[in-house]
Write an enzyme that holds these catalytic residues in place. Sequence first.
Site, PDB file in Angstrom:
ATOM      1  N   LYS A   5     110.198  52.277  11.035  1.00  8.98           N
ATOM      2  CA  LYS A   5     109.289  53.412  10.828  1.00  8.98           C
ATOM      3  C   LYS A   5     108.817  53.920  12.187  1.00  8.98           C
ATOM      4  O   LYS A   5     108.305  53.161  13.000  1.00  8.98           O
ATOM      5  CB  LYS A   5     108.091  52.978   9.990  1.00  8.98           C
ATOM      6  CG  LYS A   5     107.178  54.132   9.624  1.00  8.98           C
ATOM      7  CD  LYS A   5     106.137  53.699   8.620  1.00  8.98           C
ATOM      8  CE  LYS A   5     104.897  53.125   9.228  1.00  8.98           C
ATOM      9  NZ  LYS A   5     104.054  54.064   9.967  1.00  8.98           N
ATOM     10  N   LYS A  38     103.221  62.006   8.377  1.00 11.96           N
ATOM     11  CA  LYS A  38     102.146  62.352   7.434  1.00 11.96           C
ATOM     12  C   LYS A  38     101.711  63.802   7.584  1.00 11.96           C
ATOM     13  O   LYS A  38     100.550  64.097   7.891  1.00 11.96           O
ATOM     14  CB  LYS A  38     100.942  61.421   7.623  1.00 11.96           C
ATOM     15  CG  LYS A  38     101.246  59.957   7.390  1.00 11.96           C
ATOM     16  CD  LYS A  38      99.975  59.125   7.372  1.00 11.96           C
ATOM     17  CE  LYS A  38     100.225  57.665   7.123  1.00 11.96           C
ATOM     18  NZ  LYS A  38     100.910  56.969   8.227  1.00 11.96           N
ATOM     19  N   THR A  43      95.719  53.194   3.244  1.00 10.75           N
ATOM     20  CA  THR A  43      95.371  51.808   2.901  1.00 10.75           C
ATOM     21  C   THR A  43      94.196  51.290   3.732  1.00 10.75           C
ATOM     22  O   THR A  43      93.663  50.222   3.440  1.00 10.75           O
ATOM     23  CB  THR A  43      96.585  50.874   3.089  1.00 10.75           C
ATOM     24  OG1 THR A  43      97.213  51.199   4.322  1.00 10.75           O
ATOM     25  CG2 THR A  43      97.577  51.037   1.986  1.00 10.75           C
ATOM     26  N   ASP A  47      99.362  70.358   6.283  1.00  5.70           N
ATOM     27  CA  ASP A  47      99.116  71.678   6.861  1.00  5.70           C
ATOM     28  C   ASP A  47      99.364  72.711   5.758  1.00  5.70           C
ATOM     29  O   ASP A  47      99.512  72.328   4.588  1.00  5.70           O
ATOM     30  CB  ASP A  47     100.066  71.878   8.070  1.00  5.70           C
ATOM     31  CG  ASP A  47      99.480  72.824   9.124  1.00  5.70           C
ATOM     32  OD1 ASP A  47      98.965  73.898   8.728  1.00  5.70           O
ATOM     33  OD2 ASP A  47      99.524  72.490  10.317  1.00  5.70           O
ATOM     34  N   ASP A  88     107.353  58.753   9.786  1.00  5.11           N
ATOM     35  CA  ASP A  88     106.048  58.744   9.113  1.00  5.11           C
ATOM     36  C   ASP A  88     105.053  59.587   9.899  1.00  5.11           C
ATOM     37  O   ASP A  88     104.193  59.058  10.591  1.00  5.11           O
ATOM     38  CB  ASP A  88     105.579  57.285   8.990  1.00  5.11           C
ATOM     39  CG  ASP A  88     104.254  57.161   8.248  1.00  5.11           C
ATOM     40  OD1 ASP A  88     103.943  58.046   7.426  1.00  5.11           O
ATOM     41  OD2 ASP A  88     103.530  56.184   8.506  1.00  5.11           O
ATOM     42  N   ARG A 124     101.933  45.410  12.672  1.00  3.62           N
ATOM     43  CA  ARG A 124     101.411  44.438  13.637  1.00  3.62           C
ATOM     44  C   ARG A 124     101.848  42.990  13.430  1.00  3.62           C
ATOM     45  O   ARG A 124     102.138  42.311  14.423  1.00  3.62           O
ATOM     46  CB  ARG A 124      99.876  44.564  13.707  1.00  3.62           C
ATOM     47  CG  ARG A 124      99.464  45.814  14.476  1.00  3.62           C
ATOM     48  CD  ARG A 124      98.057  46.235  14.201  1.00  3.62           C
ATOM     49  NE  ARG A 124      97.928  46.794  12.856  1.00  3.62           N
ATOM     50  CZ  ARG A 124      96.817  47.355  12.388  1.00  3.62           C
ATOM     51  NH1 ARG A 124      95.740  47.401  13.154  1.00  3.62           N
ATOM     52  NH2 ARG A 124      96.805  47.860  11.171  1.00  3.62           N
TER      53      ARG A 124
HETATM   54  O1  C5P Z   1     100.241  47.104  11.472  1.00  2.00           O
HETATM   55  P1  C5P Z   1     100.281  47.417  10.009  1.00  2.00           P
HETATM   56  O2  C5P Z   1     101.189  46.497   9.233  1.00  2.00           O
HETATM   57  O3  C5P Z   1      98.906  47.555   9.400  1.00  2.00           O
HETATM   58  O4  C5P Z   1     100.973  48.877   9.954  1.00  2.00           O
HETATM   59  C1  C5P Z   1     101.024  49.632   8.776  1.00  2.00           C
HETATM   60  C2  C5P Z   1     101.765  50.902   9.048  1.00  2.00           C
HETATM   61  O5  C5P Z   1     101.805  51.661   7.860  1.00  2.00           O
HETATM   62  C3  C5P Z   1     101.123  51.780  10.112  1.00  2.00           C
HETATM   63  O6  C5P Z   1     102.197  52.346  10.849  1.00  2.00           O
HETATM   64  C4  C5P Z   1     100.396  52.845   9.336  1.00  2.00           C
HETATM   65  O7  C5P Z   1     100.428  54.086   9.995  1.00  2.00           O
HETATM   66  C5  C5P Z   1     101.222  52.939   8.053  1.00  2.00           C
HETATM   67  N1  C5P Z   1     100.510  53.402   6.868  1.00  2.00           N
HETATM   68  C6  C5P Z   1      99.378  52.785   6.362  1.00  2.00           C
HETATM   69  N2  C5P Z   1      98.754  53.287   5.242  1.00  2.00           N
HETATM   70  C7  C5P Z   1      99.253  54.350   4.622  1.00  2.00           C
HETATM   71  C8  C5P Z   1     100.404  54.972   5.100  1.00  2.00           C
HETATM   72  C9  C5P Z   1     101.023  54.442   6.227  1.00  2.00           C
HETATM   73  O8  C5P Z   1      98.933  51.780   6.922  1.00  2.00           O
HETATM   74  N3  C5P Z   1      98.683  54.792   3.502  1.00  2.00           N
END
Ligand code: C5P
Length: 248
Positions: free
Chosen positions: A44, A73, A135, A76, A71, A226
Site C-alpha cells: 500500500k 483517500k 479506524t 473532493d 491509498d 507499523r
Molecule cells: O501502521 P498501521 O498498521 O496502523 O497502518 C494502517 C494503514 O492503514 C495506514 O497506512 C493507514 O493510512 C491506513 N488506513 C487506516 N484506516 C482507514 C483506512 C486506511 O488505518 N480507515
Amino acid sequence: MTPSSCKMPAMAAADRLIVALDVSARDSALALVSALRPKVQRFKVGMELFTASGPQLVREILEGGSQVFLDLKYHDIPHTVARAAVAAARLGAGMMTLHLSGGALMARRASDELEAHCQLYRIPKPKLLGVTVLTSLAPSDLEDLGISRSLPEQVLAMASMARSAGLDGVVCSPQEIKPIRDACGRDFLIVTPGVRPPGSEPDDQSRTLTPRAAIEAGADFIVVGRPVVKARDPLEAAEAILLQMDAA
Ligand code: C5P
C-alpha cells in the site's frame, strides 16, 4: 470459525496481506519491498510516500512484479475525484480509495468514469474502495463531527452507500466486518487496517483485531503497517502475521 468465514473463497494468506509502506523515502520503501517480496505480494502506497516519492516509485514497485494499493483517500468534488481515479488506473494501481464522506454522487461518478475509461482503453480496472470511518476514530470523534448516528450505524450506512454507488468494496475496522458482510454480500470486498498481532501496540488505532480474528470475521484483505514496517526484521514480522492468518 464464523459462518461468514466458511463462505470465503480459498485464497492464500499471502494474497490477503497488504503491507502499508508508511515511510517517506523512496529507498526505504524499495528496501522494504525487496525484503518482503518473498512473502508479500501487495503493498500500500499512502499519502506520505506518494507525496514524497510520487508515481515513479509506484511504477518501480509494479515493475518488480508486486501489486500496488494506492491509498490516497480522495475526497473532493465529483469531477476531480473521478479524474484522479482514472489517473490512478492509468498508473497501474490494483486498488485505490476514496472517502465515502465525499458523498454518493462523488462515489458514483468515480466508479462510472473508472469503468468507462478502463473499458475504452482496455486497461485493468483497479478495485475502487470506499473509506467508511477511519479506524483511528472513536465514537466521541463522531459526536465532535456532528454525526448523530452511532459508529456502527455510520459505518454500515457508508458501506451501503458504497455498494449502491457501484464501488467494489470498503475499507473498515475489523470489528465492523460482520455487519457489512451481512448487509453487502459475499462479493463486496472488505479491506481492514487496524490489525494488530497479539501483544503489539495499538499505536493510534482505536478499533483493532488480531490478523487471525480479522480473517475469521470475513476480511478479504488485511492492511498492516507499523507492526511490519517498524519491526527489527520486517520479513519475520510479516511471516508471523501470515502464520496467524493461516491459522484462521
Ligand atoms: O501502521 P498501521 O498498521 O496502523 O497502518 C494502517 C494503514 O492503514 C495506514 O497506512 C493507514 O493510512 C491506513 N488506513 C487506516 N484506516 C482507514 C483506512 C486506511 O488505518 N480507515
